[in-house]
Motif scaffolding. Structure first.
Motif, short mmCIF file in Angstrom:
data_model
loop_
_atom_site.label_atom_id
_atom_site.label_comp_id
_atom_site.label_asym_id
_atom_site.label_seq_id
_atom_site.Cartn_x
_atom_site.Cartn_y
_atom_site.Cartn_z
N LEU A 1 -6.98 2.06 -6.71
CA LEU A 1 -5.92 2.33 -7.63
C LEU A 1 -6.32 3.92 -7.96
CD1 LEU A 1 -5.42 -0.88 -9.50
CD2 LEU A 1 -4.13 -0.16 -7.80
N THR B 1 3.87 2.68 -6.10
CA THR B 1 3.47 3.09 -7.39
C THR B 1 3.98 2.03 -8.53
OG1 THR B 1 5.41 4.45 -7.65
CG2 THR B 1 3.42 5.51 -6.88
N VAL C 1 -1.22 -6.49 -4.25
CA VAL C 1 -1.08 -5.26 -3.15
C VAL C 1 -1.48 -5.83 -1.90
CG1 VAL C 1 -1.41 -3.11 -2.54
CG2 VAL C 1 -1.91 -3.40 -4.98
N VAL D 1 0.74 -1.24 0.04
CA VAL D 1 -0.01 -0.08 -0.07
C VAL D 1 0.85 1.14 0.09
CG1 VAL D 1 -1.85 1.19 1.33
CG2 VAL D 1 -1.99 -1.15 1.38
N LYS E 1 -1.06 4.25 -8.40
CA LYS E 1 -0.64 4.36 -7.07
C LYS E 1 -1.55 3.33 -6.21
CE LYS E 1 0.07 7.22 -3.21
NZ LYS E 1 -0.10 8.70 -2.55
N CYS E 2 -1.05 2.71 -5.57
CA CYS E 2 -1.63 1.41 -4.80
C CYS E 2 -2.31 2.27 -3.26
CB CYS E 2 -0.85 0.25 -4.50
SG CYS E 2 -0.29 -0.51 -6.12
N ARG F 1 -5.09 -2.57 -0.52
CA ARG F 1 -4.82 -3.75 -0.80
C ARG F 1 -5.52 -4.60 -1.73
NH1 ARG F 1 -8.51 -8.11 0.34
NH2 ARG F 1 -10.10 -6.97 1.06
#
Length: 434
Positions: A99, A63, A161, A60, A124-125, A128
């Motif tokens: 995302l 990128t 993620v 988390v 970008k995360c 999860r």
């Protein structure tokens, strides 16, 4: 086909009424349709795509860079082509997107013979999950709009993620059994495998406590002193049934439960204790293996729909990471939690019945629940009656709701801890509750 049928009908009328000019126009239209159909078919078939992704596993906040290279391998230039890299709609929800994107996933391009174009964007995360990146859908057609072709190109990639892990201030949820690995200050049970010292024999001491070597060396009866110990390992039971979460509070409460489970599992693994996971959620990777994804090039909408991750599953299979002690155990649990999805299949009482044989008795059962129904409390109580050490972590923000929830648990003599927010994760496991 519709245009060809209409042109054929007009041609029949023109011949029947001897309309030469109309017949000539229809011949010209038919020729344009045939040429346009041939060109658009070649354009769609001669395009190739290569996608590259900077990583397949992320945390988390990380990128991920994605690049798509499109090449026209045909002999003819392409006047226009719409290219779109698909992302699951659920990952781009407006309120709290999992995302977020920088750059364009969609572009309208034109190609010369053998020309290449490159599309790049960054993700970008924020949360999860197990996300399908791609496939790429293309659309092309002639300048008159008579013919269009759609194709699904390149197989998708899957981005994992892992959930956020919060450092716990301490951990004191343990199974109070007479044989264990963690030394306790409470001498309710003494561990016969841990000798702390010797003392003189006192009247009433059993013979198995006598230290015969010390007795022989001193000439007086000496007894062993044992250290109290406990087993601190745990099996985390995570309720991920759809009815347990209020849609108004999503995805906050479900993600908080995931973070709590990941933090506890990571802490226990670092302590060298056994830890495992059991959940009634749905494994996204398992679902994709069962259902897969299909491509359809008849229309762009069908192509997009068929290439998107499925969101429904009626399979009733619990997600289980066996409780054990291993250097990579936390990695297995974090990956399982990352792929976990809410489902409406198996309820928590059913899960406990189905997975009871996989719950070791020498590890505490930590149940993370968001909706405490009477049947859930009874199911947890049955585990306690069978000899398990059981603790419930109630995932709710309201203090009143938590107090109401503890009633059925106290009736079953089960301790309850309040998971209010992310800050409470750091302190929720500091006090003994079982």
């Amino acid at each position: 086909m519709k245009w060809m049928a209409a042109a054929l009908a007009l041609l029949v009328i023109a011949i029947a009424f001897d309309l030469g000019l109309l017949a000539y126009a229809i011949y010209a239209l038919a020729a344009i349709l045939l040429v346009a159909s041939s060109f658009t078919t070649q354009w769609a078939q001669n395009v190739s795509i290569v996608r590259t992704i900077s990583r397949r596993n992320a945390n988390v906040g990380d990128t991920v860079d994605v690049a798509i290279e499109i090449e026209n391998g045909g002999r003819w230039p392409i006047t226009w082509m719409l290219v779109e890299d698909l992302i699951p709609a659920g990952a781009m929800a407006r309120n709290q997107p999992a995302l977020s994107f920088a750059g364009d996933r969609m572009a309208v391009l034109k190609f010369a013979q053998g020309e290449k174009h490159r599309i790049e964007y960054r993700m970008k995360c924020n949360r999860r999950g197990y996300f399908q990146i791609g496939p790429t859908v293309i659309e092309t057609g002639d300048m008159f709009g008579f013919n269009r072709r759609y194709r699904v190109l390149s197989e998708p990639y899957y981005l994992l993620v892992t959930p956020q892990v919060v450092s716990l201030g301490g951990y004191d949820i343990s199974s109070r059994r007479p044989i264990g690995e963690v030394i306790m200050t409470n001498r309710l049970f003494e561990d016969p495998t841990r000798i702390a010292g010797v003392r003189e024999y006192q009247r009433g001491d059993p013979l198995n406590r006598i230290h015969w070597k010390k007795t022989a060396s001193t000439g007086q009866l000496q007894c062993k002193i044992y250290e109290p110990s406990s087993l601190a390992g745990a099996t985390i039971v995570l309720d991920f049934h759809a009815e347990s979460f209020n849609p108004k509070h999503e995805p906050v409460r479900s993600e908080l439960a995931i973070t709590a489970a990941a933090s506890i599992a990571s802490t226990l693994a670092e302590m060298g204790q056994q830890v495992g996971l059991v959940s009634n959620g749905r494994d996204a990777a398992d679902r994709i293996r069962e259902e897969g994804w299909l491509g359809d090039d008849r229309t762009r909408d069908l192509a997009k729909a068929s290439a998107t991750m499925k969101s429904a599953s009626d399979r009733l299979r619990p997600v289980v990471v066996p409780t054990r002690r291993s250097a990579d155990q936390s990695i297995h649990i974090l990956r399982a939690l990352a792929r976990l999805e809410i489902t409406n299949g198996m309820t928590l009482p059913t899960l406990l019945v189905e997975s009871a044989s996989q719950l070791p008795r020498d590890a505490t059962v930590i149940a993370i629940v968001s909706e405490m129904k009477l049947e859930t409390a009874i199911a947890l109580g049955n585990l306690k009656k069978q000899g398990y050490s059981v603790v419930a972590i109630v995932n709710t923000f309201s203090e009143d709701r938590f107090v109401q929830t503890t009633g059925p648990l106290l009736a079953e003599k089960i301790g309850a801890l309040h998971l209010k927010d992310e800050n409470s994760i750091r302190t929720i496991c500091e006090k003994q509750a079982c």
